[in-house]
Each structure stands twice: as structure tokens, then as C-alpha cells.
Design a protein around this motif. Structure first.
Motif, PDB file in Angstrom:
ATOM      1  N   GLY A  16      36.378  35.249  50.936  1.00 35.77           N
ATOM      2  CA  GLY A  16      37.202  35.630  52.203  1.00 35.77           C
ATOM      3  C   GLY A  16      37.012  37.289  52.114  1.00 35.77           C
ATOM      4  O   GLY A  16      37.796  37.993  52.909  1.00 35.77           O
ATOM      5  N   VAL A  17      36.390  37.922  51.189  1.00 29.38           N
ATOM      6  CA  VAL A  17      36.326  39.264  50.988  1.00 29.38           C
ATOM      7  C   VAL A  17      34.960  39.845  51.820  1.00 29.38           C
ATOM      8  O   VAL A  17      33.954  39.388  51.360  1.00 29.38           O
ATOM      9  CB  VAL A  17      36.226  39.651  49.691  1.00 29.38           C
ATOM     10  CG1 VAL A  17      36.101  41.236  49.469  1.00 29.38           C
ATOM     11  CG2 VAL A  17      37.500  39.196  48.896  1.00 29.38           C
ATOM     12  N   ARG A  60      42.167  41.152  49.849  1.00 30.61           N
ATOM     13  CA  ARG A  60      41.649  39.641  50.020  1.00 30.61           C
ATOM     14  C   ARG A  60      42.171  39.076  51.297  1.00 30.61           C
ATOM     15  O   ARG A  60      43.234  38.812  51.426  1.00 30.61           O
ATOM     16  CB  ARG A  60      42.008  39.055  48.683  1.00 30.61           C
ATOM     17  CG  ARG A  60      41.153  37.506  48.798  1.00 30.61           C
ATOM     18  CD  ARG A  60      41.300  37.170  47.437  1.00 30.61           C
ATOM     19  NE  ARG A  60      42.749  37.255  46.810  1.00 30.61           N
ATOM     20  CZ  ARG A  60      42.973  37.280  45.405  1.00 30.61           C
ATOM     21  NH1 ARG A  60      41.969  37.424  44.506  1.00 30.61           N
ATOM     22  NH2 ARG A  60      44.063  37.486  44.873  1.00 30.61           N
ATOM     23  N   ASN A  61      41.046  38.542  52.216  1.00 30.25           N
ATOM     24  CA  ASN A  61      41.308  37.862  53.249  1.00 30.25           C
ATOM     25  C   ASN A  61      41.876  36.410  52.927  1.00 30.25           C
ATOM     26  O   ASN A  61      41.736  35.967  51.838  1.00 30.25           O
ATOM     27  CB  ASN A  61      40.266  37.908  54.418  1.00 30.25           C
ATOM     28  CG  ASN A  61      39.980  39.413  54.895  1.00 30.25           C
ATOM     29  OD1 ASN A  61      40.995  40.048  54.976  1.00 30.25           O
ATOM     30  ND2 ASN A  61      38.938  39.457  54.933  1.00 30.25           N
ATOM     31  N   PRO A  62      42.532  35.640  53.893  1.00 27.48           N
ATOM     32  CA  PRO A  62      42.689  34.308  53.874  1.00 27.48           C
ATOM     33  C   PRO A  62      41.479  33.617  53.371  1.00 27.48           C
ATOM     34  O   PRO A  62      40.297  33.657  53.641  1.00 27.48           O
ATOM     35  CB  PRO A  62      43.092  33.902  54.807  1.00 27.48           C
ATOM     36  CG  PRO A  62      43.680  35.067  55.481  1.00 27.48           C
ATOM     37  CD  PRO A  62      42.959  36.069  55.057  1.00 27.48           C
ATOM     38  N   ILE A  63      41.493  32.747  52.113  1.00 28.84           N
ATOM     39  CA  ILE A  63      40.476  31.746  51.662  1.00 28.84           C
ATOM     40  C   ILE A  63      40.284  30.778  52.577  1.00 28.84           C
ATOM     41  O   ILE A  63      41.165  29.824  52.574  1.00 28.84           O
ATOM     42  CB  ILE A  63      40.547  31.656  50.197  1.00 28.84           C
ATOM     43  CG1 ILE A  63      40.918  32.954  49.433  1.00 28.84           C
ATOM     44  CG2 ILE A  63      39.374  30.610  49.568  1.00 28.84           C
ATOM     45  CD1 ILE A  63      41.300  32.660  47.942  1.00 28.84           C
ATOM     46  N   ASP A  64      39.242  30.448  52.967  1.00 32.66           N
ATOM     47  CA  ASP A  64      38.968  29.238  54.029  1.00 32.66           C
ATOM     48  C   ASP A  64      37.887  28.439  53.619  1.00 32.66           C
ATOM     49  O   ASP A  64      37.584  27.340  54.338  1.00 32.66           O
ATOM     50  CB  ASP A  64      38.765  29.718  55.402  1.00 32.66           C
ATOM     51  CG  ASP A  64      37.392  30.580  55.633  1.00 32.66           C
ATOM     52  OD1 ASP A  64      36.898  30.723  54.615  1.00 32.66           O
ATOM     53  OD2 ASP A  64      37.314  31.263  56.675  1.00 32.66           O
ATOM     54  N   LEU A  71      45.813  29.702  44.920  1.00 36.32           N
ATOM     55  CA  LEU A  71      45.098  30.626  43.973  1.00 36.32           C
ATOM     56  C   LEU A  71      45.915  31.153  42.929  1.00 36.32           C
ATOM     57  O   LEU A  71      47.096  31.861  43.058  1.00 36.32           O
ATOM     58  CB  LEU A  71      44.683  31.771  44.768  1.00 36.32           C
ATOM     59  CG  LEU A  71      43.697  32.971  44.461  1.00 36.32           C
ATOM     60  CD1 LEU A  71      42.393  32.409  44.101  1.00 36.32           C
ATOM     61  CD2 LEU A  71      43.943  33.976  45.027  1.00 36.32           C
ATOM     62  N   ILE A  72      45.386  30.841  41.658  1.00 36.08           N
ATOM     63  CA  ILE A  72      46.201  31.036  40.402  1.00 36.08           C
ATOM     64  C   ILE A  72      45.418  31.883  39.479  1.00 36.08           C
ATOM     65  O   ILE A  72      44.230  31.792  39.058  1.00 36.08           O
ATOM     66  CB  ILE A  72      46.334  29.545  39.785  1.00 36.08           C
ATOM     67  CG1 ILE A  72      47.081  28.619  40.462  1.00 36.08           C
ATOM     68  CG2 ILE A  72      47.224  29.734  38.336  1.00 36.08           C
ATOM     69  CD1 ILE A  72      47.178  27.141  40.052  1.00 36.08           C
ATOM     70  N   SER A  73      46.176  33.090  39.268  1.00 36.66           N
ATOM     71  CA  SER A  73      45.490  34.060  38.571  1.00 36.66           C
ATOM     72  C   SER A  73      46.332  34.416  37.179  1.00 36.66           C
ATOM     73  O   SER A  73      47.457  34.818  37.163  1.00 36.66           O
ATOM     74  CB  SER A  73      45.395  35.321  39.132  1.00 36.66           C
ATOM     75  OG  SER A  73      44.623  35.299  40.344  1.00 36.66           O
ATOM     76  N   SER A 103      46.250  29.745  49.172  1.00 35.10           N
ATOM     77  CA  SER A 103      45.080  30.398  49.403  1.00 35.10           C
ATOM     78  C   SER A 103      44.873  31.062  50.759  1.00 35.10           C
ATOM     79  O   SER A 103      44.028  31.905  50.929  1.00 35.10           O
ATOM     80  CB  SER A 103      44.037  29.241  49.262  1.00 35.10           C
ATOM     81  OG  SER A 103      44.213  28.297  49.977  1.00 35.10           O
ATOM     82  N   HIS A 104      45.850  30.716  51.427  1.00 36.08           N
ATOM     83  CA  HIS A 104      45.562  31.345  52.937  1.00 36.08           C
ATOM     84  C   HIS A 104      46.568  32.501  53.024  1.00 36.08           C
ATOM     85  O   HIS A 104      46.475  33.265  54.094  1.00 36.08           O
ATOM     86  CB  HIS A 104      46.183  30.429  54.073  1.00 36.08           C
ATOM     87  CG  HIS A 104      47.621  30.123  53.823  1.00 36.08           C
ATOM     88  ND1 HIS A 104      48.283  29.087  53.213  1.00 36.08           N
ATOM     89  CD2 HIS A 104      48.820  30.634  54.318  1.00 36.08           C
ATOM     90  CE1 HIS A 104      49.440  29.235  53.199  1.00 36.08           C
ATOM     91  NE2 HIS A 104      49.928  30.108  53.883  1.00 36.08           N
ATOM     92  N   LEU A 105      47.007  33.133  51.814  1.00 35.44           N
ATOM     93  CA  LEU A 105      47.881  34.345  52.062  1.00 35.44           C
ATOM     94  C   LEU A 105      46.879  35.490  51.769  1.00 35.44           C
ATOM     95  O   LEU A 105      46.209  35.509  50.770  1.00 35.44           O
ATOM     96  CB  LEU A 105      49.075  34.187  50.990  1.00 35.44           C
ATOM     97  CG  LEU A 105      49.836  35.537  50.872  1.00 35.44           C
ATOM     98  CD1 LEU A 105      50.703  35.485  52.082  1.00 35.44           C
ATOM     99  CD2 LEU A 105      50.831  35.219  49.692  1.00 35.44           C
ATOM    100  N   GLU A 106      47.121  36.619  52.402  1.00 31.30           N
ATOM    101  CA  GLU A 106      46.424  37.772  52.493  1.00 31.30           C
ATOM    102  C   GLU A 106      47.100  38.466  51.006  1.00 31.30           C
ATOM    103  O   GLU A 106      48.244  38.480  50.787  1.00 31.30           O
ATOM    104  CB  GLU A 106      46.311  38.770  53.433  1.00 31.30           C
ATOM    105  CG  GLU A 106      45.599  38.096  54.581  1.00 31.30           C
ATOM    106  CD  GLU A 106      45.600  39.183  55.649  1.00 31.30           C
ATOM    107  OE1 GLU A 106      46.293  40.299  55.703  1.00 31.30           O
ATOM    108  OE2 GLU A 106      44.901  39.060  56.668  1.00 31.30           O
ATOM    109  N   SER A 107      46.262  39.124  50.127  1.00 33.02           N
ATOM    110  CA  SER A 107      46.777  39.828  49.082  1.00 33.02           C
ATOM    111  C   SER A 107      45.983  41.126  48.680  1.00 33.02           C
ATOM    112  O   SER A 107      44.690  41.006  48.937  1.00 33.02           O
ATOM    113  CB  SER A 107      46.959  38.882  47.871  1.00 33.02           C
ATOM    114  OG  SER A 107      45.711  38.217  47.558  1.00 33.02           O
ATOM    115  N   GLU A 108      46.494  41.898  48.057  1.00 38.40           N
ATOM    116  CA  GLU A 108      45.736  43.095  47.658  1.00 38.40           C
ATOM    117  C   GLU A 108      45.108  43.058  46.054  1.00 38.40           C
ATOM    118  O   GLU A 108      46.225  42.379  45.197  1.00 38.40           O
ATOM    119  CB  GLU A 108      46.441  44.608  47.653  1.00 38.40           C
ATOM    120  CG  GLU A 108      46.481  45.168  48.972  1.00 38.40           C
ATOM    121  CD  GLU A 108      47.359  46.470  49.224  1.00 38.40           C
ATOM    122  OE1 GLU A 108      46.952  46.943  50.334  1.00 38.40           O
ATOM    123  OE2 GLU A 108      47.991  46.856  48.205  1.00 38.40           O
TER     124      GLU A 108
END
Length: 320
Positions: A16-17, A60-64, A71-73, A103-108
């Protein structure tokens, strides 16, 4: 190197980037290692080791690419004693930890200049994860409620640290590499979810970005004052929340109450000082604000399974 950057761009787009927004920034990265295991729609894993020549941030945009997922980092992995010594005294956000978000959450995503970033990211589909966990997934139902926005941070256990270090340290292609990394990813998920089962019980509510930022402000203040616990009134004033809400959100994100979290940080810091500095047990205890060394010893033993002096002797010996 060119092929690695092309692969990173391909995966960034799938996550989603926008390529146009990050292509220039990715050229600022020196990639030491990039391993991607794509077994979608069930799971995607990326192991990367890199250094940025300039600090940059992208959203990072929502992952679709999957309907519902996590999403685990695993952040700040150190696979040798030199790195551990270098980073031992850094701020908390430079220490090994795990983030879990829908995974649908936007994040930096931030790449700081001249910092060696070693990270494992696992994108896992929720139904696949439920099957993996079996009936135990009900004990962590808050992770499967994708209608809510949540953010979980977990300490990286010693067992997880050993495993992630093994995964980032492999320099050659292993036989059946996709099967190997997939197996290691599942082992890592098992250790992580075993940890999550031990978190303090609390109600889980929808969190706003402001609430997440606020609770990290409080966490960082606690981490910056390990020799003296900030008072309840100081933390409440800093957060701008009432005490009940602050305690609930803090436990929801970090899995521990304010004081329990503070003591956890202190014994973790004590272990680093005992391992890397030429300090006695009493010097470490007093430096971290323990006026009662017997209490310090009991707390340390409960956390590490050994009394501070014995733990120091065993770990100092290992580093010679």
C-alpha cells in the motif's frame, strides 16, 4: 543491491505504499540484507538489514492485499555483542520490541540516519492465524476485532531475541528457503502469542491516534526517569487524561500497569548495566533508585530466574 531495491519497491507497492512517494527515499538506503517470503494470501514475511544515509519518514497506507490481517514488526534486532553494547544505553525506543497493528491501519515508518535497522515484519491473514492458534485465539479476541483501531507493543523475550537473531544472521541461501523461513515465522508467532497470553487483563477499546501518541509520551517519560518513578499526578497531568483512562489505555497498549511497567524497565536496565558495565550489584541497584537492595534482588530474580550477582557472573563469563 539494485535487485534488492527493486524487490523492496515491489513489496512496498503491495503493502500500500505509493512507489512515487518512496522511490527517491529508498535510494537513500544501503541494503545489507533483504529476504522476502511471499506465501500470500496467508502470510508475507520480510527480513531486512539496512542503513539510511538520511533520515526520512513515509506514511504506510492501509494494506489491502488481504481482507483482514495483522502487521507484526520485530524492531531493533542485534545479533552480536558489539551491537548490544553500542545500543545498551540508548533510549527505550531503540531497544528490541514488537509492534502489532491491524493491516488496515495507516502508520508512519521512520528510517533514522546512520542507524543500522534490522527488522522482521510479518503480515499474517487473520483466519490463517486463527487456525494456527486453534481454540486459544479466543483468549486474545481483541486482536481479531478488526472493527477497532488498536496498537499493541510487546517486549521481545530472550527466546524471541535468539530466534530473530538467527533469522537475520543467515547469510547464505538455505535449502528450501521458503519453507525454512515460513517455519521460523510460525515459531516466532508462537513465542509472541505465548507472551501475549501473560499480559494483564484489561478492557480493549477503540483508540484514536491522539490517545496512542499520548500513552507513548507517558511511556517515554517513565523510561527517562528510571531512578525515580514519576508520581501519579505528574503522569496524569502529562497525559491530559483522567487517571482511570490513562491506566486503562497504558495497560491496553503495553500489557502492564504503570508501576509494573516501570519495574520491568528497571530490571531490564539493571541487566544491561550488570552485563556491560563494571558496576557492582549494589551500585546498579542504587543507580536505578532501589533503596532496598533485598527488594531489588527479589525483583531481579523473579524476572531473570537468578539473583543479580549470579546472573552477572554467568553472563560476564559468556562475553569473555
Amino acid at each position: 543491491m539494485v535487485n534488492q531495491k527493486a524487490e523492496m519497491l515491489r513489496i512496498a507497492e503491495r503493502l500500500g505504499v505509493s512507489i512515487s512517494s518512496v522511490e527517491e527515499e529508498i535510494n537513500k538506503l544501503r541494503l545489507n540484507q533483504l529476504k522476502i517470503v511471499d506465501v500470500l494470501p496467508e502470510m508475507l514475511m520480510m527480513v531486512r538489514s539496512l542503513i539510511a544515509t538520511e533520515t526520512f519518514t513515509y506514511k504506510r497506507n492501509p494494506i489491502d492485499i488481504m481482507d483482514k490481517g495483522l502487521l507484526i514488526s520485530f524492531h531493533n534486532i542485534f545479533n552480536n555483542e558489539i551491537q548490544l553494547k553500542t545500543f545498551a544505553r540508548r533510549k527505550l525506543n531503540s531497544q528490541p520490541h514488537v509492534h502489532i497493528i491491524p493491516s488496515h491501519l495507516e502508520s508512519e515508518v521512520v528510517f533514522p540516519k546512520d542507524i543500522h535497522v534490522q527488522q522482521i515484519t510479518i503480515l499474517v491473514e487473520l483466519e490463517y492465524l486463527k487456525r494456527f492458534l486453534g481454540k486459544d485465539h479466543d483468549k486474545m479476541d481483541y486482536l481479531f476485532d478488526t472493527e477497532k483501531t488498536f496498537w499493541i507493543e510487546e517486549f521481545m523475550s530472550p527466546q524471541m531475541a535468539v530466534l530473530v537473531n538467527e533469522m537475520v544472521s543467515i547469510s547464505q541461501e538455505v535449502m528450501l528457503s521458503q519453507a525454512f523461513y515460513r517455519l521460523k515465522a510460525l515459531e516466532l508467532l508462537y513465542l509472541l502469542f505465548s507472551n501475549l497470553l501473560q499480559r494483564e487483563k484489561t478492557a480493549h477499546h477503540e483508540l484514536s491516534n491522539t490517545e496512542i501518541e499520548t500513552v507513548y509520551l507517558v511511556r517515554n517519560a517513565i523510561a527517562s526517569s528510571l531512578d525515580k518513578m514519576l508520581s501519579k499526578d505528574e503522569l496524569v497531568k502529562l497525559s491530559g487524561l483522567n487517571e482511570v483512562k490513562l491506566r486503562r489505555i497504558f495497560t491496553q497498549v503495553f500489557g502492564k500497569g504503570l508501576y509494573t511497567y516501570y519495574n520491568h524497565l528497571r530490571v531490564e536496565e539493571a541487566a544491561k548495566l550488570l552485563k556491560h558495565d563494571e558496576l557492582s550489584v549494589s551500585e546498579v541497584g542504587y543507580q536505578l533508585g532501589f533503596s532496598n537492595l533485598s527488594y531489588f534482588g527479589r525483583l531481579f530474580e523473579k524476572h531473570f530466574g537468578l539473583k543479580p550477582k549470579k546472573w552477572q557472573n554467568e553472563n560476564k563469563t559468556k562475553n569473555r
